[in-house]
Write an enzyme that holds these catalytic residues in place. Sequence first.
Site, short mmCIF file in Angstrom:
data_model
loop_
_atom_site.label_atom_id
_atom_site.label_comp_id
_atom_site.label_asym_id
_atom_site.label_seq_id
_atom_site.Cartn_x
_atom_site.Cartn_y
_atom_site.Cartn_z
N LYS A 124 15.46 -6.57 6.81
CA LYS A 124 14.06 -7.37 5.91
C LYS A 124 13.39 -8.23 7.11
O LYS A 124 13.81 -8.35 8.18
CB LYS A 124 15.00 -8.16 5.16
CG LYS A 124 13.85 -8.63 3.74
CD LYS A 124 13.68 -7.52 2.75
CE LYS A 124 12.69 -7.61 1.91
NZ LYS A 124 12.81 -6.72 0.86
N ASP A 164 6.65 -5.77 0.56
CA ASP A 164 7.57 -6.73 -0.48
C ASP A 164 6.54 -7.54 -0.87
O ASP A 164 5.46 -7.65 -1.10
CB ASP A 164 8.82 -7.51 0.41
CG ASP A 164 9.73 -7.80 -0.58
OD1 ASP A 164 10.26 -7.29 -1.25
OD2 ASP A 164 9.85 -9.36 -0.73
P1 NDP Z 1 4.07 -8.88 -5.38
O1 NDP Z 1 3.71 -9.76 -4.28
O2 NDP Z 1 3.35 -7.65 -5.72
O3 NDP Z 1 4.31 -9.92 -6.92
C1 NDP Z 1 5.20 -10.93 -6.80
C2 NDP Z 1 4.95 -11.36 -8.37
O4 NDP Z 1 5.76 -12.56 -8.48
C3 NDP Z 1 3.58 -12.04 -8.42
O5 NDP Z 1 3.18 -12.01 -9.71
C4 NDP Z 1 3.99 -13.46 -7.92
O6 NDP Z 1 2.89 -14.39 -8.33
C5 NDP Z 1 5.05 -13.62 -8.48
N1 NDP Z 1 5.77 -14.59 -7.62
C6 NDP Z 1 6.15 -14.53 -6.15
N2 NDP Z 1 6.75 -15.61 -5.81
C7 NDP Z 1 6.88 -16.54 -7.05
C8 NDP Z 1 7.70 -17.67 -7.14
N3 NDP Z 1 8.17 -18.30 -6.16
N4 NDP Z 1 7.75 -18.19 -8.34
C9 NDP Z 1 7.35 -17.49 -9.40
N5 NDP Z 1 6.50 -16.30 -9.14
C10 NDP Z 1 6.47 -15.65 -8.02
O7 NDP Z 1 5.73 -8.35 -5.18
P2 NDP Z 1 6.50 -7.30 -5.58
O8 NDP Z 1 6.28 -6.87 -6.86
O9 NDP Z 1 6.73 -6.23 -4.74
O10 NDP Z 1 8.12 -7.86 -5.54
C11 NDP Z 1 8.54 -8.58 -6.71
C12 NDP Z 1 10.13 -8.65 -6.62
O11 NDP Z 1 10.77 -7.37 -6.50
C13 NDP Z 1 10.58 -9.38 -5.29
O12 NDP Z 1 11.86 -10.07 -5.71
C14 NDP Z 1 10.90 -8.28 -4.13
O13 NDP Z 1 11.69 -8.46 -3.44
C15 NDP Z 1 11.54 -7.02 -5.18
N6 NDP Z 1 11.33 -5.88 -4.89
C16 NDP Z 1 10.20 -5.20 -4.53
C17 NDP Z 1 10.24 -3.89 -4.14
C18 NDP Z 1 9.02 -3.32 -3.96
O14 NDP Z 1 9.05 -1.93 -3.96
N7 NDP Z 1 7.75 -3.89 -3.72
C19 NDP Z 1 11.49 -3.18 -4.10
C20 NDP Z 1 12.57 -4.21 -4.55
C21 NDP Z 1 12.84 -5.20 -5.00
P3 NDP Z 1 1.45 -14.89 -7.33
O15 NDP Z 1 0.51 -13.66 -7.76
O16 NDP Z 1 1.03 -16.11 -8.10
O17 NDP Z 1 1.98 -14.80 -6.04
#
Ligand code: NDP
Length: 444
Positions: A124, A164
């Site tokens: 990571k 991510d």
């Molecule tokens: P994105 O950046 O596309 O979206 C993240 C979302 O979560 C946004 O809506 C963001 O809001 C919100 N968010 C981020 N940080 C916080 C926080 N501290 N508190 C509240 N809301 C928060 O990321 P992903 O969708 O790719 O990832 C989401 C989760 O899924 C993570 O845990 C990631 O590790 C996990 N994941 C992702 C994978 C992938 O293929 N993308 C694979 C496996 C797991 P805002 O727009 O305000 O930032």
Amino acid sequence: MNAQKVLADLQRRFPNEPEYHQAVEEVLSTIEEEYNKHPEFDKANLIERLCIPDRVFQFRVNWMDDAGNIRTNMGYRIQHNNAIGPYKGGLRFHASVNLSILKFLAFEQTFKNSLTTLPMGGAKGGSDFSPRGKSNAEVMRFCQSFMLELWRHIGPDTDVPAGDIGVGGREIGYLFGTYKKLTHEFSGILTGKGLEYGGSLIRPEATGYGNIYFLTEMLKTKGMDLKGKTCLVSGSGNVAQYTMEKVLELGGKVVTCSDSDGYIYDPDGIDREKLDYIMELKNLYRGRIREYAEKYGCKYVAGARPWGEKGDIALPSATQNEIDEYDAKKLIANGVIAVSEGANMPSTPEAIRVFQQAKILYAPGKAANAGGVSVSGLEMTQNSIRLSWTAQEVDEKLKGIMKSIHEACVKYGTEADGYVNYVKGANVAGFMKVAKAMMAQGTI
Ligand code: NDP
């Protein structure tokens, strides 16, 4: 193995890394029994070798903002374990990123990748740079500076990063372009690439779709499906968007989603047209979810999470530790039957205990969200054979992988009373494959 002693040692050697300790504790507590059946593991000090990353790179990233100021961020890459394949895991760009969070994610990734049936080790990386509020040109300059350091540590057979939080198609494009320029080589060095330059169909959808395929398998064990079920989703990024898309496709209803500022509650359900609006709002205009509530006249709650709303299924898809014990109790009181994690470690250990004591279906992220890295693995395969598979081919493979992860969880996690402890199942299944590979390769 004495799990408490191993953990205490890690806490002493690596203080101030609470997320890393939390992830290790969860795994150790569930694999201890299986581990102790193999005295040869302890003799080889396997557990310490598996908990501590192979190596950690930490570097400064300088970049110039639009006003001409030189800004400084930290960059990291954790190469956790490559016993079963090249290091593989995403890059996170978010202000909250630190060594503890990335070490927890790299540790979890090792078990998740092992579960996928594909040959990938765990890693990571990322930066405390947040693309939020930055111009396109600033994001590009940052990505170029970040890759100026990262490129020497990665390679198509060494370590293959992906996206991510905060790293989507745009960022991957800039990172890939810089790597190509520096090495004079066009290779499958990153996954999540655009379709025009080596990306795989279904990669953007894979984590969300995979989570729903896994959920469907869990529901099947109770003779149920998604039709007519009300789902609470958090987040509105990549994972949340395609989670919602698949729920809609399978006849479920989504009533919430969120961003880091708050959540919306739409009792009529987020239909296809509303989801298209969210995708445009988030992916194109990089707007706030509050704007959805303004457009569709529904409830918006600032600074809160959606877990107090009524629903049948919870699909946390934002970030770590977003469901605490209090939230978990509210979900149970409201009659939730399943929690399937799109995000990594979104439930605190106390919340997990609440779900398991209530004997609901509960799937940890390392099993339920493994679809993302699985299709990343399939992207690597397509790059290696220099071919592109159709969306249908990739989707079928993804379904097959999620089904086999579910089977592994049931095999290793079914308890005496028939309850499937998916946390234990995923940890033991993931651990055994890595452990056997490490044993075969000697004390290196
Ligand atoms: P994105 O950046 O596309 O979206 C993240 C979302 O979560 C946004 O809506 C963001 O809001 C919100 N968010 C981020 N940080 C916080 C926080 N501290 N508190 C509240 N809301 C928060 O990321 P992903 O969708 O790719 O990832 C989401 C989760 O899924 C993570 O845990 C990631 O590790 C996990 N994941 C992702 C994978 C992938 O293929 N993308 C694979 C496996 C797991 P805002 O727009 O305000 O930032």
